[in-house]
Design a protein around this motif. Sequence first.
Motif, mmCIF file in Angstrom:
data_model
loop_
_atom_site.group_PDB
_atom_site.id
_atom_site.type_symbol
_atom_site.label_atom_id
_atom_site.label_comp_id
_atom_site.label_asym_id
_atom_site.label_seq_id
_atom_site.Cartn_x
_atom_site.Cartn_y
_atom_site.Cartn_z
ATOM 1 N N GLU A 244 101.653 85.415 51.809
ATOM 2 C CA GLU A 244 101.291 86.753 52.266
ATOM 3 C C GLU A 244 100.471 86.693 53.551
ATOM 4 N N ARG A 245 100.565 87.763 54.307
ATOM 5 C CA ARG A 245 99.642 88.003 55.409
ATOM 6 C C ARG A 245 99.059 89.387 55.189
ATOM 7 N N GLY A 246 97.837 89.418 54.760
ATOM 8 C CA GLY A 246 97.229 90.690 54.389
ATOM 9 C C GLY A 246 97.973 91.306 53.218
ATOM 10 N N GLU A 247 98.397 92.539 53.373
ATOM 11 C CA GLU A 247 99.122 93.235 52.312
ATOM 12 C C GLU A 247 100.630 92.987 52.355
ATOM 13 N N LYS A 248 101.101 92.260 53.365
ATOM 14 C CA LYS A 248 102.534 92.047 53.544
ATOM 15 C C LYS A 248 102.968 90.712 52.962
ATOM 16 N N THR A 249 103.994 90.729 52.146
ATOM 17 C CA THR A 249 104.557 89.504 51.590
ATOM 18 C C THR A 249 105.648 88.985 52.521
ATOM 19 N N LEU A 250 105.563 87.715 52.874
ATOM 20 C CA LEU A 250 106.516 87.103 53.802
ATOM 21 C C LEU A 250 107.550 86.241 53.092
ATOM 22 N N GLY A 251 107.191 85.704 51.929
ATOM 23 C CA GLY A 251 108.120 84.855 51.192
ATOM 24 C C GLY A 251 107.689 84.716 49.750
ATOM 25 N N PHE A 252 108.570 84.180 48.931
ATOM 26 C CA PHE A 252 108.290 84.050 47.505
ATOM 27 C C PHE A 252 108.976 82.818 46.946
ATOM 28 N N LEU A 253 108.409 82.274 45.903
ATOM 29 C CA LEU A 253 109.018 81.196 45.126
ATOM 30 C C LEU A 253 108.622 81.415 43.682
ATOM 31 N N LEU A 254 109.610 81.588 42.819
ATOM 32 C CA LEU A 254 109.360 81.804 41.401
ATOM 33 C C LEU A 254 109.965 80.650 40.616
ATOM 34 N N ALA A 255 109.113 79.887 39.975
ATOM 35 C CA ALA A 255 109.541 78.757 39.154
ATOM 36 C C ALA A 255 108.844 78.850 37.800
ATOM 37 N N TYR A 256 109.367 78.131 36.812
ATOM 38 C CA TYR A 256 108.760 78.186 35.483
ATOM 39 C C TYR A 256 109.298 77.053 34.623
ATOM 40 N N GLU A 257 108.566 76.764 33.579
ATOM 41 C CA GLU A 257 109.025 75.808 32.577
ATOM 42 C C GLU A 257 110.266 76.360 31.881
ATOM 43 N N ASP A 258 111.218 75.507 31.631
ATOM 44 C CA ASP A 258 112.453 75.935 30.983
ATOM 45 C C ASP A 258 112.157 76.370 29.542
ATOM 46 N N PRO A 259 112.359 77.659 29.223
ATOM 47 C CA PRO A 259 112.036 78.119 27.868
ATOM 48 C C PRO A 259 113.168 77.936 26.853
ATOM 49 N N LEU A 260 114.341 77.494 27.299
ATOM 50 C CA LEU A 260 115.496 77.468 26.395
ATOM 51 C C LEU A 260 115.253 76.652 25.124
ATOM 52 N N PRO A 261 114.688 75.439 25.189
ATOM 53 C CA PRO A 261 114.487 74.693 23.934
ATOM 54 C C PRO A 261 113.645 75.446 22.922
ATOM 55 N N PHE A 262 112.691 76.224 23.406
ATOM 56 C CA PHE A 262 111.801 76.935 22.489
ATOM 57 C C PHE A 262 112.456 78.192 21.939
ATOM 58 N N PHE A 263 113.300 78.844 22.766
ATOM 59 C CA PHE A 263 114.055 79.980 22.253
ATOM 60 C C PHE A 263 114.975 79.523 21.112
ATOM 61 N N LEU A 264 115.568 78.349 21.270
ATOM 62 C CA LEU A 264 116.463 77.848 20.229
ATOM 63 C C LEU A 264 115.684 77.481 18.967
ATOM 64 N N ASN A 265 114.555 76.812 19.128
ATOM 65 C CA ASN A 265 113.746 76.438 17.968
ATOM 66 C C ASN A 265 113.100 77.651 17.307
ATOM 67 N N ALA A 266 112.795 78.667 18.117
ATOM 68 C CA ALA A 266 112.095 79.835 17.583
ATOM 69 C C ALA A 266 112.941 80.617 16.590
ATOM 70 N N ARG A 267 114.251 80.403 16.629
ATOM 71 C CA ARG A 267 115.110 81.112 15.667
ATOM 72 C C ARG A 267 114.780 80.732 14.228
ATOM 73 N N LYS A 268 114.150 79.579 14.049
ATOM 74 C CA LYS A 268 113.793 79.124 12.704
ATOM 75 C C LYS A 268 112.498 79.786 12.212
ATOM 76 N N TRP A 269 111.773 80.417 13.133
ATOM 77 C CA TRP A 269 110.475 80.991 12.788
ATOM 78 C C TRP A 269 110.622 82.454 12.377
ATOM 79 N N PRO A 270 109.671 82.975 11.605
ATOM 80 C CA PRO A 270 109.685 84.415 11.288
ATOM 81 C C PRO A 270 109.618 85.228 12.576
ATOM 82 N N ALA A 271 110.302 86.355 12.601
ATOM 83 C CA ALA A 271 110.424 87.170 13.813
ATOM 84 C C ALA A 271 109.082 87.456 14.493
ATOM 85 N N PRO A 272 108.025 87.830 13.773
ATOM 86 C CA PRO A 272 106.756 88.156 14.457
ATOM 87 C C PRO A 272 106.133 86.966 15.186
#
Length: 301
Positions: free
Chosen positions: A181-209
């Motif tokens: 950013e420069r002040g209030e203006k955004t010039l570029g972005f990069l969005l990265a994250y840990e891969d959640p897929l293994p946990f989504f698959l394992n979470a199916r075994k857990w109670p919904a809440p």
Amino acid sequence: SLAFAPVCWFDARENPEAASAVLNTAAQWAAAHDFKRVRGPMDGNFFYSYRLRLPNTQAQARSRPFFGEPVVPGYYAGLWRAAGFEVVHEWDTLEIGLLETLAKTQSAYENFQALAQQDSSYQIRGATRKSWSADLKRVYELFHAAYREMPEFMPVSWRSFEATYSHFKYVVTPETCLFLERGEKTLGFLLAYEDPLPFFLNARKWPAPLRLLYTAIALRMSASRRILIPYVGKVPGTEFPRGVTAILGHQLMRNIQASRRTKDHQILSCYLSTDSRAYGAIPNDSRVFARYAVFERVSKS
């Protein structure tokens, strides 16, 4: 208005005749509505899912899928070709090395650091779960500005975009989701994250809440051993500082290095167009993890 008619939600058994009948019908409908080009697969829209993973890449046999990857049976590409479609665009997901990326982007980052010392309005800001609701509106505007020239781009309403991406607040961290950013203006972005897929698959075994809680805790512990970089770009017309995406990439690698996840984490730069300038900026020794394609058929009439 689109320059092509998208074929959405395609699914088929390994039967070229049946698949061709479906795709031919789609092409006939498109021609009847004045579309000369038919392109797919595109599920819903540009921001949801499109492309398919091509078979027979060297790494595919040993590469487990990641969250959001358009993985389909290996025979799908043959079904599209049998119906008269040809590959019109290709992308690669690349496994990149942390130290190699740091070295390649070092010069751009040092230049930015010198600039930021002269002008304190320049900064790299990390998004947080708390700020995500406000940041999401900015991401919506950035995506439409940065990606609108892509051949498959399809603009969507804010309501649709929010429904697709609001849940990303559970994977957002200030170390991996970055805005230049420069002040209030955004010039570029990069969005990265840990891969959640293994946990989504394992979470199916857990109670919904407890499923979401389990996934969030597992991600915070960096248990997936894989970091995905699916979104990176700069606002069109941004000429200064030079190398916005390189600067953000360098900051991400520094953050990963500082978190001590360097030895056992795989870093994937996702869906780079094979003919893009960004592809050329990737370290030369990066490994192709998988290749993807969109197919097109052009009416002769």
